[in-house]
Design a protein around this motif. Structure first.
Motif, PDB file in Angstrom:
ATOM      1  N   ASN A  39       0.835  -1.192   0.000  1.00 51.46           N
ATOM      2  CA  ASN A  39       0.000   0.000   0.000  1.00 51.46           C
ATOM      3  C   ASN A  39       0.872   1.245   0.000  1.00 51.46           C
ATOM      4  O   ASN A  39       1.842   1.313   0.743  1.00 51.46           O
ATOM      5  CB  ASN A  39      -0.906   0.041   1.240  1.00 51.46           C
ATOM      6  CG  ASN A  39      -1.921  -1.095   1.254  1.00 51.46           C
ATOM      7  OD1 ASN A  39      -1.919  -1.924   2.145  1.00 51.46           O
ATOM      8  ND2 ASN A  39      -2.759  -1.133   0.252  1.00 51.46           N
ATOM      9  N   GLY A  40       0.507   2.194  -0.835  1.00 54.62           N
ATOM     10  CA  GLY A  40       1.239   3.451  -0.870  1.00 54.62           C
ATOM     11  C   GLY A  40       2.514   3.404  -1.691  1.00 54.62           C
ATOM     12  O   GLY A  40       3.283   4.363  -1.714  1.00 54.62           O
ATOM     13  N   SER A  44      -1.167   3.111  -8.074  1.00 52.26           N
ATOM     14  CA  SER A  44      -2.252   3.881  -8.706  1.00 52.26           C
ATOM     15  C   SER A  44      -1.710   5.170  -9.308  1.00 52.26           C
ATOM     16  O   SER A  44      -2.170   5.612 -10.368  1.00 52.26           O
ATOM     17  CB  SER A  44      -3.355   4.213  -7.693  1.00 52.26           C
ATOM     18  OG  SER A  44      -3.974   3.032  -7.234  1.00 52.26           O
ATOM     19  N   GLN A  86      -9.632   2.209  -9.060  1.00 51.34           N
ATOM     20  CA  GLN A  86      -9.654   1.467  -7.803  1.00 51.34           C
ATOM     21  C   GLN A  86     -10.963   1.751  -7.081  1.00 51.34           C
ATOM     22  O   GLN A  86     -11.579   0.876  -6.501  1.00 51.34           O
ATOM     23  CB  GLN A  86      -8.463   1.924  -6.959  1.00 51.34           C
ATOM     24  CG  GLN A  86      -8.234   1.099  -5.717  1.00 51.34           C
ATOM     25  CD  GLN A  86      -6.884   1.432  -5.084  1.00 51.34           C
ATOM     26  OE1 GLN A  86      -6.098   2.208  -5.622  1.00 51.34           O
ATOM     27  NE2 GLN A  86      -6.624   0.852  -3.937  1.00 51.34           N
TER      28      GLN A  86
HETATM   29  N1  LIG Z   1      -3.236  13.352  -5.528  1.00 51.10           N
HETATM   30  C1  LIG Z   1      -2.343  13.110  -4.559  1.00 51.10           C
HETATM   31  N2  LIG Z   1      -1.854  14.117  -3.798  1.00 51.10           N
HETATM   32  C2  LIG Z   1      -0.938  13.884  -2.840  1.00 51.10           C
HETATM   33  N3  LIG Z   1      -0.440  12.675  -2.549  1.00 51.10           N
HETATM   34  C3  LIG Z   1      -0.887  11.630  -3.254  1.00 51.10           C
HETATM   35  C4  LIG Z   1      -1.851  11.780  -4.304  1.00 51.10           C
HETATM   36  N4  LIG Z   1      -2.103  10.573  -4.853  1.00 51.10           N
HETATM   37  C5  LIG Z   1      -1.334   9.698  -4.171  1.00 51.10           C
HETATM   38  N5  LIG Z   1      -0.598  10.320  -3.222  1.00 51.10           N
HETATM   39  C6  LIG Z   1       0.368   9.689  -2.318  1.00 51.10           C
HETATM   40  O1  LIG Z   1       1.252   8.917  -3.100  1.00 51.10           O
HETATM   41  C7  LIG Z   1       1.585   7.707  -2.439  1.00 51.10           C
HETATM   42  C8  LIG Z   1       1.283   6.536  -3.328  1.00 51.10           C
HETATM   43  O2  LIG Z   1      -0.112   6.430  -3.500  1.00 51.10           O
HETATM   44  P1  LIG Z   1      -0.787   5.405  -4.501  1.00 51.10           P
HETATM   45  O3  LIG Z   1      -2.251   5.609  -4.414  1.00 51.10           O
HETATM   46  O4  LIG Z   1      -0.154   5.535  -5.823  1.00 51.10           O
HETATM   47  O5  LIG Z   1      -0.357   4.016  -3.854  1.00 51.10           O
HETATM   48  P2  LIG Z   1      -0.796   2.537  -4.243  1.00 51.10           P
HETATM   49  O6  LIG Z   1       0.445   1.771  -4.490  1.00 51.10           O
HETATM   50  O7  LIG Z   1      -1.821   2.562  -5.316  1.00 51.10           O
HETATM   51  O8  LIG Z   1      -1.432   2.033  -2.866  1.00 51.10           O
HETATM   52  P3  LIG Z   1      -2.713   1.067  -2.596  1.00 51.10           P
HETATM   53  O9  LIG Z   1      -2.197  -0.328  -2.726  1.00 51.10           O
HETATM   54  O10 LIG Z   1      -3.076   1.388  -1.188  1.00 51.10           O
HETATM   55  O11 LIG Z   1      -3.781   1.413  -3.571  1.00 51.10           O
HETATM   56  C9  LIG Z   1       0.830   7.715  -1.119  1.00 51.10           C
HETATM   57  O12 LIG Z   1       1.683   8.176  -0.114  1.00 51.10           O
HETATM   58  C10 LIG Z   1      -0.302   8.695  -1.393  1.00 51.10           C
HETATM   59  O13 LIG Z   1      -0.719   9.305  -0.197  1.00 51.10           O
END
Ligand SMILES: Nc1ncnc2c1ncn2[C@@H]1O[C@H](COP(=O)(O)OP(=O)(O)OP(=O)(O)O)[C@@H](O)[C@H]1O
Ligand SMILES: [Mg+2]
Length: 248
Positions: A39-40, A44, A86
């Motif tokens: 996660n994170g 995405s 998602q």
């Molecule tokens: N629009 C945004 N503004 C600020 N920070 C963001 C934004 N979108 C994502 N983040 C930050 O970027 C990081 C990665 O987020 P992302 O959603 O890409 O992770 P992920 O790998 O898809 O996680 P998950 O498995 O939980 O879906 C996180 O710390 C998130 O808080």
């Protein structure tokens, strides 16, 4: 193998928060490629920069050798790259049929040119029915989308992406929150509807990952740790340490 999507040194930061630290990734024409990571990790966000929802901070994205870096989502979808979200993207008060029909109509409008008429209502409706058949929702055609069972809502979500007739389809955690049975149906659906297309799927469920994908990339805090076939990823020491051994 032909390269369909090429991601070169893509970086993304959100007001100083470095989320993608220089992603290099090649998606080959016709492959099913899974992206896994905690996660994170930025999974995405990677989809968001590919599809123009967010601008890259640096780097380059090529689709069929065309530089599509920072194109608008609309332009990206017009050249044959579609995604699911998602968090669901359906209109809950519209029927299943209406949800799909809207996308088909807008696709036809996008491709409208002087040589090809928009088509009749009957043409649009029959294309809509065909797609509902494909995603297994034909019998729910008149149900408001918000009243569908969760698994069916996610199938509809995939249908919305498919309605664009993309060459490359990006699915962001299509089985998230599903029961075991719903997941099994979703895997079958995904395999069926992506036959002959190229798929990139973000997925946490390792059974789904191993059963669907030809290759897997591990995204770990903004970097691709490894890319390879299931066996290579399973045996990769760095991956084991960083991801597979840990909780998601
Ligand atoms: N629009 C945004 N503004 C600020 N920070 C963001 C934004 N979108 C994502 N983040 C930050 O970027 C990081 C990665 O987020 P992302 O959603 O890409 O992770 P992920 O790998 O898809 O996680 P998950 O498995 O939980 O879906 C996180 O710390 C998130 O808080
Ligand atoms: Mg995510």
């Amino acid at each position: 193998m032909t390269v369909l999507l090429q991601i070169n040194s893509v970086k993304k930061d959100f007001s100083g928060l470095d989320v993608l630290l220089g992603i290099n990734l090649t998606i080959e024409d016709g492959e099913r490629h899974a992206i896994i990571g905690p996660n994170g990790a930025g999974k995405s966000t990677l989809f968001n920069v590919i599809t123009g929802r967010h601008r890259v901070s640096d780097g380059q994205i090529l689709f069929k050798d065309r530089d599509i870096t920072n194109w608008s989502p609309h332009r990206v979808s017009r050249i044959g790259l579609a995604r699911s979200f998602q968090v669901t993207n359906i209109f809950p008060n519209m029927t299943v049929h209406e949800n799909i029909r809207n996308v088909i109509v807008s696709k036809k409008k996008m491709r409208f040119n002087i040589f090809r008429a928009l088509g009749s209502i009957e043409e649009v409706n029959s294309e809509t029915r065909g797609l509902l058949e494909t995603i297994g929702l034909a019998t729910h055609s008149d149900t408001p989308a918000g009243e569908l069972a969760y698994g069916h809502q996610r199938a509809l979500e995939i249908g919305l992406a498919l309605a664009m007739e993309p060459e490359l389809i990006l699915l962001d955690e299509p089985t998230a929150g599903m029961t075991t049975e719903e997941t099994r149906d979703a895997v079958k659906l995904i395999k069926r509807v992506t036959a002959g297309k190229t798929l990139v799927i973000i997925e946490h469920d390792m059974n789904v990952v191993f059963s669907i994908s030809d290759r897997i990339s591990v995204l770990y805090y903004g970097k691709i740790l490894a890319t390879g076939a299931a066996e290579e990823i399973r045996e990769n020491q760095e991956v084991k340490k960083a991801y597979l051994g840990s909780k998601k």
